[in-house]
Design a protein around this motif. Structure first.
Motif, mmCIF file in Angstrom:
data_model
loop_
_atom_site.group_PDB
_atom_site.id
_atom_site.type_symbol
_atom_site.label_atom_id
_atom_site.label_comp_id
_atom_site.label_asym_id
_atom_site.label_seq_id
_atom_site.Cartn_x
_atom_site.Cartn_y
_atom_site.Cartn_z
ATOM 1 N N VAL A 46 0.839 -1.205 0.000
ATOM 2 C CA VAL A 46 0.000 0.000 0.000
ATOM 3 C C VAL A 46 0.872 1.251 0.000
ATOM 4 O O VAL A 46 0.579 2.229 -0.710
ATOM 5 C CB VAL A 46 -0.961 -0.014 1.210
ATOM 6 C CG1 VAL A 46 -1.673 1.331 1.348
ATOM 7 C CG2 VAL A 46 -1.990 -1.136 1.057
ATOM 8 N N GLN A 47 1.949 1.243 0.780
ATOM 9 C CA GLN A 47 2.844 2.404 0.794
ATOM 10 C C GLN A 47 3.523 2.607 -0.567
ATOM 11 O O GLN A 47 3.743 3.742 -0.988
ATOM 12 C CB GLN A 47 3.889 2.241 1.893
ATOM 13 C CG GLN A 47 3.295 2.378 3.295
ATOM 14 C CD GLN A 47 4.344 2.302 4.393
ATOM 15 O OE1 GLN A 47 5.187 1.401 4.393
ATOM 16 N NE2 GLN A 47 4.307 3.242 5.319
ATOM 17 N N ILE A 48 3.833 1.514 -1.241
ATOM 18 C CA ILE A 48 4.396 1.618 -2.590
ATOM 19 C C ILE A 48 3.368 2.238 -3.542
ATOM 20 O O ILE A 48 3.724 3.080 -4.384
ATOM 21 C CB ILE A 48 4.844 0.233 -3.091
ATOM 22 C CG1 ILE A 48 6.072 -0.237 -2.296
ATOM 23 C CG2 ILE A 48 5.163 0.265 -4.587
ATOM 24 C CD1 ILE A 48 6.433 -1.689 -2.527
ATOM 25 N N LYS A 49 2.106 1.851 -3.413
ATOM 26 C CA LYS A 49 1.056 2.424 -4.254
ATOM 27 C C LYS A 49 0.925 3.926 -4.001
ATOM 28 O O LYS A 49 0.697 4.708 -4.942
ATOM 29 C CB LYS A 49 -0.288 1.732 -3.995
ATOM 30 C CG LYS A 49 -0.283 0.222 -4.243
ATOM 31 C CD LYS A 49 0.120 -0.132 -5.649
ATOM 32 C CE LYS A 49 0.278 -1.630 -5.830
ATOM 33 N NZ LYS A 49 0.708 -2.000 -7.193
ATOM 34 N N GLN A 50 1.073 4.321 -2.735
ATOM 35 C CA GLN A 50 1.021 5.755 -2.417
ATOM 36 C C GLN A 50 2.164 6.498 -3.103
ATOM 37 O O GLN A 50 1.959 7.557 -3.714
ATOM 38 C CB GLN A 50 1.114 5.954 -0.904
ATOM 39 C CG GLN A 50 -0.124 5.518 -0.139
ATOM 40 C CD GLN A 50 0.074 5.648 1.365
ATOM 41 O OE1 GLN A 50 0.997 5.069 1.934
ATOM 42 N NE2 GLN A 50 -0.791 6.419 2.012
ATOM 43 N N ALA A 51 3.375 5.943 -2.982
ATOM 44 C CA ALA A 51 4.538 6.588 -3.601
ATOM 45 C C ALA A 51 4.387 6.649 -5.109
ATOM 46 O O ALA A 51 4.732 7.662 -5.750
ATOM 47 C CB ALA A 51 5.804 5.817 -3.224
ATOM 48 N N ALA A 52 3.866 5.578 -5.693
ATOM 49 C CA ALA A 52 3.713 5.521 -7.150
ATOM 50 C C ALA A 52 2.687 6.538 -7.645
ATOM 51 O O ALA A 52 2.920 7.224 -8.655
ATOM 52 C CB ALA A 52 3.308 4.109 -7.564
ATOM 53 N N ILE A 53 1.572 6.657 -6.931
ATOM 54 C CA ILE A 53 0.527 7.566 -7.405
ATOM 55 C C ILE A 53 0.965 9.017 -7.267
ATOM 56 O O ILE A 53 0.695 9.862 -8.138
ATOM 57 C CB ILE A 53 -0.816 7.299 -6.683
ATOM 58 C CG1 ILE A 53 -1.991 7.826 -7.516
ATOM 59 C CG2 ILE A 53 -0.837 7.900 -5.301
ATOM 60 C CD1 ILE A 53 -2.236 7.035 -8.760
ATOM 61 N N ILE A 54 1.671 9.335 -6.196
ATOM 62 C CA ILE A 54 2.187 10.700 -6.023
ATOM 63 C C ILE A 54 3.204 11.024 -7.116
ATOM 64 O O ILE A 54 3.202 12.113 -7.698
ATOM 65 C CB ILE A 54 2.817 10.861 -4.622
ATOM 66 C CG1 ILE A 54 1.731 10.799 -3.544
ATOM 67 C CG2 ILE A 54 3.599 12.164 -4.521
ATOM 68 C CD1 ILE A 54 2.276 10.697 -2.124
ATOM 69 N N THR A 55 4.083 10.062 -7.397
ATOM 70 C CA THR A 55 5.099 10.270 -8.430
ATOM 71 C C THR A 55 4.470 10.380 -9.810
ATOM 72 O O THR A 55 4.839 11.256 -10.617
ATOM 73 C CB THR A 55 6.122 9.117 -8.412
ATOM 74 O OG1 THR A 55 6.665 8.987 -7.095
ATOM 75 C CG2 THR A 55 7.249 9.373 -9.394
ATOM 76 N N ILE A 107 -7.794 -1.239 -3.418
ATOM 77 C CA ILE A 107 -7.604 0.213 -3.500
ATOM 78 C C ILE A 107 -8.547 0.800 -4.548
ATOM 79 O O ILE A 107 -9.234 1.809 -4.292
ATOM 80 C CB ILE A 107 -6.142 0.552 -3.845
ATOM 81 C CG1 ILE A 107 -5.217 0.212 -2.682
ATOM 82 C CG2 ILE A 107 -6.002 2.039 -4.197
ATOM 83 C CD1 ILE A 107 -3.744 0.328 -2.997
ATOM 84 N N ALA A 108 -8.579 0.180 -5.720
ATOM 85 C CA ALA A 108 -9.410 0.704 -6.808
ATOM 86 C C ALA A 108 -10.882 0.719 -6.427
ATOM 87 O O ALA A 108 -11.575 1.731 -6.634
ATOM 88 C CB ALA A 108 -9.198 -0.130 -8.071
ATOM 89 N N ASN A 109 -11.382 -0.371 -5.863
ATOM 90 C CA ASN A 109 -12.806 -0.443 -5.537
ATOM 91 C C ASN A 109 -13.190 0.514 -4.417
ATOM 92 O O ASN A 109 -14.282 1.080 -4.426
ATOM 93 C CB ASN A 109 -13.200 -1.878 -5.188
ATOM 94 C CG ASN A 109 -13.426 -2.720 -6.430
ATOM 95 O OD1 ASN A 109 -14.133 -2.312 -7.348
ATOM 96 N ND2 ASN A 109 -12.806 -3.890 -6.475
ATOM 97 N N ARG A 110 -12.289 0.710 -3.456
ATOM 98 C CA ARG A 110 -12.581 1.698 -2.412
ATOM 99 C C ARG A 110 -12.555 3.104 -3.004
ATOM 100 O O ARG A 110 -13.402 3.947 -2.662
ATOM 101 C CB ARG A 110 -11.570 1.577 -1.266
ATOM 102 C CG ARG A 110 -11.779 2.598 -0.145
ATOM 103 C CD ARG A 110 -13.202 2.557 0.392
ATOM 104 N NE ARG A 110 -13.414 3.548 1.443
ATOM 105 C CZ ARG A 110 -14.610 4.045 1.770
ATOM 106 N NH1 ARG A 110 -15.703 3.631 1.136
ATOM 107 N NH2 ARG A 110 -14.718 4.937 2.735
ATOM 108 N N ALA A 111 -11.622 3.373 -3.903
ATOM 109 C CA ALA A 111 -11.555 4.693 -4.542
ATOM 110 C C ALA A 111 -12.802 4.946 -5.392
ATOM 111 O O ALA A 111 -13.351 6.060 -5.390
ATOM 112 C CB ALA A 111 -10.291 4.781 -5.399
ATOM 113 N N ILE A 112 -13.226 3.913 -6.105
ATOM 114 C CA ILE A 112 -14.462 4.032 -6.901
ATOM 115 C C ILE A 112 -15.633 4.376 -5.993
ATOM 116 O O ILE A 112 -16.454 5.256 -6.300
ATOM 117 C CB ILE A 112 -14.731 2.710 -7.656
ATOM 118 C CG1 ILE A 112 -13.683 2.496 -8.747
ATOM 119 C CG2 ILE A 112 -16.140 2.694 -8.247
ATOM 120 C CD1 ILE A 112 -13.658 1.073 -9.303
ATOM 121 N N GLU A 113 -15.726 3.688 -4.886
ATOM 122 C CA GLU A 113 -16.814 3.917 -3.930
ATOM 123 C C GLU A 113 -16.773 5.345 -3.395
ATOM 124 O O GLU A 113 -17.818 5.993 -3.235
ATOM 125 C CB GLU A 113 -16.676 2.896 -2.792
ATOM 126 C CG GLU A 113 -17.883 2.779 -1.895
ATOM 127 C CD GLU A 113 -17.710 1.638 -0.893
ATOM 128 O OE1 GLU A 113 -18.569 0.750 -0.858
ATOM 129 O OE2 GLU A 113 -16.698 1.648 -0.140
#
Length: 473
Positions: A46-55, A107-113
């Protein structure tokens, strides 16, 4: 129910599930251990996903609205709110792809929601195109294992330091308790109980230093290398910025691997870490064994120390109290040692550009780190801190022992000393009594030679007397 579709066809999922089709297929395929993926590994991904999306946002690779909602979903997941959604078995084929996709889907489904959409409507937020943008499982998963291992290594190192300090407390507390030393489980020469505990403390201090040093080896990550370490499909700006962002998020001093191809395919650093965990387990096991022997009894054994009484020991024998904490540490050590073997086999089984056995390696490494942290803490708090010395028993066994005779070798020679030992064994005499009967030394001289405190330090016991007697000859 909702329906999702992939290369293999459509499948129905419960409307309440945040995971998607990839996860459900993997659950059906890999019902192996009954244990889920280690939650520390999930948090690291999850932390990697955070870093990736910010970048990705910083290099105009994703929109601001998607960035914000994906970050919010990640933050919610990191609190543990969605732990129940990560249902995949710890062991799996695919080099961790199923685990990476499970995190992407949740992550995607929670973001969609959060955006007001229905779970499974990936036209709003896509698990691959958005959450997994500029990434591959092959750079995400090994990086996540490193992060999770570092996160667990830090508290383990702290617990090992506390154990070392407590053993040093016992070293000082027992400094003047003279006792019999033993080699090959037979009587040897005198030692102090404090000296025995000093050896334990020194052993654990080495483990403390090893763990401190090996942490540096885990900080090299291949994030940005994508599938095989070449960085295909990851923008150049992303590759150099994402690790910096990950450092900020994790608080760990991570560094970009100089050779991402090597870092993607070779897992020997984990073998190194596991080997040091095994060394710690071996040392804990030896200390636990010693404590069980030294506390054996209370009437029919050595009984030179008393372990804390933590629970009743028998369902049939009243009054029996067993050394259950050292016994538990023994078993924990066996587990860590066996995990090391599994890690070794997994690491050596890589082929060409990827090692598909990394889920097994991750599971066993993170398990070893977790159980060692708990075990070291329990060992210190429930056993070491409460150990007491049985001074009278230490003195009794020492005075009855042939170990005292070793100090006579410089004075009498090996042959005559052996004859005295035979007298002691065959005639049931005490060591002092047998020597005095021969008239070799005065009682005062013998007391100087056989003073146990003289025999726990380098040199000849009562060296001044030795030189005086030698000069007379």
């Amino acid at each position: 129910m909702r329906q999702e579709e992939d290369l293999l066809g459509a499948i129905e999922l419960d409307d309440t599930a945040y995971y998607g089709i990839n996860t459900l297929r993997a659950v059906k395929n890999f019902n192996l251990t009954g244990r889920r993926v280690n939650i520390e590994l999930i948090k690291a991904i999850v932390q990697i996903k955070q870093a990736a999306i910010i970048t990705n946002y910083g290099i105009d690779n994703i929109s601001e609205d998607k960035k914000e909602v994906i970050l919010k979903a990640c933050q919610e997941i990191f609190t543990g709110k969605f732990d129940g959604e990560f249902i995949l078995d710890a062991l799996q084929g695919g080099a961790g792809t199923s685990t990476n996709m499970m995190v992407n889907e949740v992550i995607a489904n929670r973001a969609i929601e959060l955006l007001g959409g229905q779970k499974g409507d990936y036209s709003i937020i896509h698990p691959n195109e958005d959450v997994n943008a500029s990434q591959s499982t092959n750079d995400v998963y090994p990086t996540a294992v490193r992060i999770a291992a570092l996160k667990l290594l830090i508290p383990l190192s702290e617990e090992v330091a506390k154990l070392q300090e407590e053993l040093q407390v016992k070293e000082r507390e027992f400094a003047n308790y003279l006792k019999l030393g033993r080699t090959q489980l037979q009587d040897a020469v005198p030692i102090t109980l404090g000296q025995e505990f000093s050896a334990y403390a020194e052993t654990i201090s080495r483990d403390r230093w090893r763990l401190f040093k090996v942490a540096e080896r885990l900080k090299q990550v291949n994030l940005g290398g994508t599938a095989v370490g070449t960085g295909l499909n990851a923008p150049r700006k992303y590759i150099f910025k994402v690790v910096k962002e990950l450092r900020n998020i994790t608080g760990l001093n991570l560094a970009h691997a100089e050779n991402m191809i090597d870092n993607t395919q070779n897992l020997d650093v984990f073998v190194e870490v596991s080997g040091l965990l095994k060394a710690l387990a071996v040392n804990l096991n030896k200390i636990a064994n010693d404590l069980r022997l030294l506390s054996s009894g209370p009437r029919g054994g050595i009984a030179e120390i008393k372990l804390p009484k933590v629970q009743v020991g028998s369902s049939i024998m009243p009054g029996k109290v067993n050394p259950v904490i050292p016994e538990a540490i023994n078993q924990l050590a066996f587990l860590v040692i066996s995990n090391d073997q599994a890690i070794t086999l997994a690491a050596q089984s890589g082929q060409l550009e990827l090692n598909v056995m990394i889920p097994l390696l991750a599971d066993k490494l993170l398990e070893s780190l977790t159980v060692l942290k708990r075990g070291v803490k329990i060992f210190r708090e429930r056993c070491i801190e409460g150990i007491e010395a049985n001074k009278e028993r230490c003195e009794e066994l020492l005075e009855d022992s042939l170990g005292l005779l070793t100090a006579l070798n410089p004075y009498l020679g090996y042959k005559l000393t052996t004859e005295i030992a035979k007298d002691v064994l065959n005639k049931g005499k005490k060591v002092r009594e047998s020597i005095l009967d021969r008239g070799i030394f005065s009682e005062e001289e013998l007391n100087q030679i056989l003073r146990p405190s003289q025999m726990t330090h380098p040199g000849i016991a009562a060296e001044k007397l030795y030189n005086t007697l030698k000069a007379r000859k």
